[in-house]
Design a protein around this motif. Structure first.
Motif, PDB file in Angstrom:
ATOM      1  N   ALA A  40      -1.160  -0.537  -5.202  1.00 15.64           N
ATOM      2  CA  ALA A  40      -2.009  -0.587  -3.808  1.00 15.64           C
ATOM      3  C   ALA A  40      -1.612   1.284  -3.512  1.00 15.64           C
ATOM      4  CB  ALA A  40      -0.872  -1.408  -2.741  1.00 15.64           C
ATOM      5  N   LEU A  41      -0.246   1.562  -3.628  1.00 16.28           N
ATOM      6  CA  LEU A  41      -0.003   3.085  -3.658  1.00 16.28           C
ATOM      7  C   LEU A  41      -0.310   3.731  -4.411  1.00 16.28           C
ATOM      8  CD1 LEU A  41       2.598   4.638  -2.842  1.00 16.28           C
ATOM      9  CD2 LEU A  41       3.479   4.539  -4.301  1.00 16.28           C
ATOM     10  N   SER A  42      -0.493   3.637  -5.399  1.00 17.11           N
ATOM     11  CA  SER A  42      -1.508   4.293  -6.347  1.00 17.11           C
ATOM     12  C   SER A  42      -2.518   4.732  -6.050  1.00 17.11           C
ATOM     13  CB  SER A  42      -1.645   4.188  -8.061  1.00 17.11           C
ATOM     14  OG  SER A  42      -0.194   3.850  -8.436  1.00 17.11           O
ATOM     15  N   HIS A  43      -3.473   3.620  -5.498  1.00 17.12           N
ATOM     16  CA  HIS A  43      -4.579   3.513  -5.930  1.00 17.12           C
ATOM     17  C   HIS A  43      -5.609   3.401  -3.859  1.00 17.12           C
ATOM     18  CE1 HIS A  43      -4.990   2.688  -9.183  1.00 17.12           C
ATOM     19  NE2 HIS A  43      -6.114   2.747  -9.294  1.00 17.12           N
ATOM     20  N   PHE A  44      -4.310   3.805  -2.915  1.00 17.36           N
ATOM     21  CA  PHE A  44      -4.507   2.808  -1.270  1.00 17.36           C
ATOM     22  C   PHE A  44      -4.960   1.745  -1.238  1.00 17.36           C
ATOM     23  CE2 PHE A  44      -3.068   7.349  -1.942  1.00 17.36           C
ATOM     24  CZ  PHE A  44      -2.173   8.047  -1.206  1.00 17.36           C
TER      25      PHE A  44
END
Length: 233
Positions: free
Chosen positions: A38-42
Motif C-alpha cells: 500500500a505504501l509503495s503503490h499508494f
C-alpha cells in the motif's frame, strides 16, 4: 503410565497452541506485506485489505490466550514448561500489536493518498525500513519455533539497523521541512509511518528476548549485548 499419558496430552496441547501462534504470525506477516505494498503503490485497496485482517488477528489473540489459560489452569506447569507458555502468551500479544502497527500504516497511507501531498517525499527509504522490519519478524518467528537462542541474539543485533534507518529518516525529513515548510504536514505523516515501522522491529526484538527467557530463564530486556551473549553461552 498415567504420568506418560498426561505428559503426552500436555505435549499435544502445547503443539496445538504453538501451531496457532505460527498461524497468527503468518496472518500478521500478510498484514505487513500488504501495508508495504500500500505504501509503495499508494494503494487504498491494499490498505483496506490490511484493515480487514485486523479483526481476525484480534480474534485469534483472544482464542490463544483462552487456550493458554486453560492449559495453565489444568496442567499447572512449572519451570521451563511454564516459561514457554508465558512466552507464547507474550509473543501472541506482540504479534497482535504488530498487526495494530500495520493497520496504522494502512490508515495513514489512505490519508496520504486522499491528501495527495507525499509523493515527492522519501517514501522509498520507508519501504526499505519496512522490508527490514518484516524480515526481522519472520526470523523471530522461525527462531521461536526452534527456540534458537543464537538466532535470537542475531535478531537483537539486527534490530539496531532498523533503529539506525529510523534515525536517518528523521534527519532527512527535518531537512525537507527546513528547506520547504510546505512539506511539514506530509513529513509529519511520514514520520508517523516510520515510527510504526520501527515499532514492528521492536516487537520482533521482544520475541527474540522471549526465546532466551524460555531456554535460559534469563530476562535480558535490560542487558547489554555483551551480557546477552554471555547469558546464552
Amino acid at each position: 503410565m498415567p504420568d506418560k499419558h498426561i505428559s503426552a496430552q500436555f505435549d499435544s496441547e502445547l503443539n496445538s497452541v504453538s501451531s496457532r501462534v505460527m498461524e497468527l504470525g503468518g496472518l500478521v506477516e500478510s498484514q505487513i506485506h500488504q501495508a508495504i505494498y500500500a505504501l509503495s503503490h499508494f494503494s487504498t485497496e491494499a490498505a483496506d485489505q490490511v484493515m480487514e485482517i485486523e479483526g481476525r488477528v484480534n480474534g485469534m489473540e483472544v482464542e490463544i490466550d483462552r487456550d493458554l489459560a486453560s492449559i495453565i489452569g489444568r496442567r499447572q506447569p512449572t519451570a521451563r514448561d511454564l516459561r514457554l507458555l508465558l512466552a507464547i502468551s507474550k509473543t501472541t500479544a506482540n504479534l497482535e500489536r504488530v498487526g495494530d502497527e500495520a493497520t496504522k500504516i494502512a490508515r495513514m497511507v489512505k490519508s496520504i493518498v486522499e491528501s495527495g501531498s507525499a509523493r515527492a517525499l522519501p517514501t522509498s527509504d520507508l519501504r526499505t525500513a519496512a522490508d527490514l522490519a518484516a524480515g526481522l519478524l519472520r526470523k523471530a518467528l522461525d527462531s521461536f519455533a526452534r527456540l534458537d537462542t543464537q538466532a535470537a541474539v542475531s535478531i537483537l543485533k539486527e534490530d539496531n539497523l532498523i533503529d539506525e534507518e529510523f534515525d536517518g529518516f528523521v534527519r532527512k525529513l527535518i531537512t525537507y521541512m527546513m528547506e520547504d515548510p510546505r512539506t511539514i504536514s506530509a513529513s509529519l505523516d511520514l514520520l508517523f509511518l516510520a515510527k510504526a515501522i520501527e515499532r514492528i522491529g521492536d516487537h520482533a526484538k521482544n520475541v527474540a528476548e522471549l526465546i532466551i527467557y524460555v531456554v535460559k530463564g534469563a530476562d535480558v530486556r535490560h542487558f547489554s549485548m555483551e551480557q546477552i551473549e554471555s547469558a546464552v553461552k
